[in-house]
Design an enzyme around this catalytic site. Structure first.
Site, PDB file in Angstrom:
ATOM      1  N   SER A   1       0.518  -1.281  -0.112  1.00 36.28           N
ATOM      2  CA  SER A   1      -0.120   0.243   0.028  1.00 36.28           C
ATOM      3  C   SER A   1       0.695   0.971   0.570  1.00 36.28           C
ATOM      4  CB  SER A   1      -0.898   0.070   1.199  1.00 36.28           C
ATOM      5  OG  SER A   1      -1.719   0.758   1.164  1.00 36.28           O
TER       6      SER A   1
ATOM      7  N   TYR B   1      -2.736  -0.586  10.404  1.00 37.20           N
ATOM      8  CA  TYR B   1      -2.242  -0.839   9.145  1.00 37.20           C
ATOM      9  C   TYR B   1      -1.625  -0.973   8.548  1.00 37.20           C
ATOM     10  CZ  TYR B   1      -4.306  -0.870   4.534  1.00 37.20           C
ATOM     11  OH  TYR B   1      -4.099  -1.247   3.212  1.00 37.20           O
TER      12      TYR B   1
END
Length: 255
Positions: free
Chosen positions: A146, A159
């Site tokens: 990501s 995260y």
């Protein structure tokens, strides 16, 4: 040149591929010629995804349901795939979840769920599948990272930690597996419009931030990821290893 990107005859397992980005990635691999194993937690959703992939390609499509956070379940699930569908030539570690909360209020259970689903699963599935790749002397593993592998934002520290872990796991896997002819890279999406990000897309202020923060001036479409995935899964990337490839419209390139 197109032969370099042809995946005909290869078998690909995409974890977390019953919907969203994972389904688009699986569909893209099938379009490039790969036989595809769709993976998820709900068989009915997987069956619908299988029909979706079959509608856009003429390859074989298999489905598998196993818990990617359970090492024994991973071993059993991959063994079944290998015995019923064949050796896995391409692995896409896509399974993942998101939890949001301020750092000082972040629940331990949510932290543990994120680590298990986003990071440990890539280790468990990657380790199990890599053993066969090492024996055969070839294979492609693509871990899904990501922009949060590199960038932080309020509310998603946990995260971001898992995606930062994916970046370094990718490099470590490269170091261990590269000498055996296996390439391990990470594909790191930016902000993409999916059913899981619908609330963010619908937030006018946040959407405007994404558009102005991204040189491309828009949210990503899941189809934007397919070309990079096919490249990383094909012979075209045989000398590309241990890299984190950001497909983010330029977000990580600017301040």
């Amino acid at each position: 040149m197109t032969d370099l990107f042809d995946l005909t005859g290869r078998t690909a397992l995409v974890t977390g591929s019953s919907r969203g980005i994972g389904l688009t990635l699986a569909r893209g691999l099938a379009t490039a010629g790969a036989r595809v194993v769709l993976h998820g937690r709900d068989q009915a959703t997987l069956d619908a995804a299988r029909e979706d992939v079959l509608a856009s390609s003429d390859v074989e499509v298999f489905t598998a349901t196993f818990d990617v956070t359970d090492r024994d379940a991973v071993d059993s699930g991959v063994t079944r795939i290998e015995s019923e569908f064949g050796d896995i030539d391409i692995l896409v570690n896509n399974a993942g979840i998101q939890r949001r909360a301020p750092f000082t209020e972040f629940a331990v259970d949510d932290w543990n769920d994120l680590i298990a689903t986003n990071l440990s699963s890539a280790f468990f599935v990657g380790q199990r599948v890599a053993r066969g790749m090492v024996r055969r002397g070839s294979g492609k593993i693509v871990n899904i990272g990501s922009v949060q592998s590199q960038l932080g934002r309020p509310g998603i520290a946990a995260y971001a930690a898992t995606k930062g872990g994916i970046a370094m796991l990718t490099k470590g896997m490269c170091a261990d597996l590269g000498p055996s002819g296996v390439q391990v890279n990470a594909l790191a999406p930016g902000y993409f419009a999916t059913e899981l990000t619908k609330a963010l897309v619908d937030d006018a202020v946040f959407s405007e931030w994404v558009r102005t923060r991204t040189p491309a001036g828009r949210w990503g479409d899941t189809q934007d990821l397919v070309g990079t995935l096919v490249f990383l899964s094909s012979r075209a990337s045989d000398f590309v290893n241990g890299q984190i490839v950001y497909v983010d419209g330029g977000m990580t390139a600017v301040v």
